[in-house]
Design an enzyme around this catalytic site. Sequence first.
Site, PDB file in Angstrom:
ATOM      1  CB  SER A 103      -0.421  -0.079   1.319  1.00  0.00           C
ATOM      2  OG  SER A 103      -2.107   0.672   1.146  1.00  0.00           O
ATOM      3  CG  HIS A 138      -5.314  -3.203   0.261  1.00  0.00           C
ATOM      4  ND1 HIS A 138      -4.840  -2.217  -0.887  1.00  0.00           N
ATOM      5  CD2 HIS A 138      -4.977  -2.069   1.701  1.00  0.00           C
ATOM      6  CE1 HIS A 138      -4.091  -1.169  -0.026  1.00  0.00           C
ATOM      7  NE2 HIS A 138      -4.137  -1.601   1.173  1.00  0.00           N
TER       8      HIS A 138
END
Length: 278
Positions: A107, A259
Amino acid sequence: MAKPFMEAVSPIKRAAIHGVELYYEHYENPGRDTLVCVHGFLSSAFSFRKLIPLLRNHYDIIAVDLPPFGQSEKSRTFVYTYANLAKLLIGLLEKLNISRAALVGHSMGGQISLSASLLKPELFSKIVLLCSSGYLKRSHPSIIFGTHIPCFDLYLKYWLSKDGVLKNLLNVVHDRTLIDQEMIDGYEKPFTDRQIFKAMTRFIRHREGDLDSEDLKRVQNPALLIWGEEDRVVPVSVGERLHRDLPDSILYSLKDTGHLVPEERPEFVSERIFEFIQ
């Protein structure tokens, strides 16, 4: 892969780099290639807890808590730009006399890894981007202005606690059965320190935008991109765009994956890293 090596000496370390105390975990494996694990926003080295044991026998591994997150210092003087956070990574490796390493960024950690590779490309061999953030602009001027208002940190604390860790995890994980109390406690722990909200106020104020296409095209280090097709935080379309902009890159996309790829698909990620680094 072989069973994880049992650590005889605690991997937990601290070091002062550029005036900031960094917490990091060093799973030492002399003579092996070094991997540096860089976590995302609101996260910590904890997010690599399932990935590290799968790679432990093969690499010398460093997992860093980027300030102000995790157990690193919540400095109220540090300027929290991605460039400065990248310089902390470089400074740590220099302090440890590591002359070559591969970066594994999840991320936001992907953007910081890319920034580090541009600042000192000769220090890094390859970059692994796990659902890396990309193409985000700097915060809106009204939000930056708001960070100067007294008690903005209290609003930030309210905003984060309103949703709670569980709700945030539900947003980043596709298979919700993976969420257990250990996971909730691990991601919640850093936020028990009230100083983090004052430091995060500075983080929001200082954070520059992500690297643009022209910057990305200057990255010469080979890059491995791994994405969850159900990622609601950083859509796989961002990964596809990064794949086009980075001169030397490979992209894998995973079905039924969100994610939090290091938590959701650690076996697949570790196998691809091993192939890529070798």
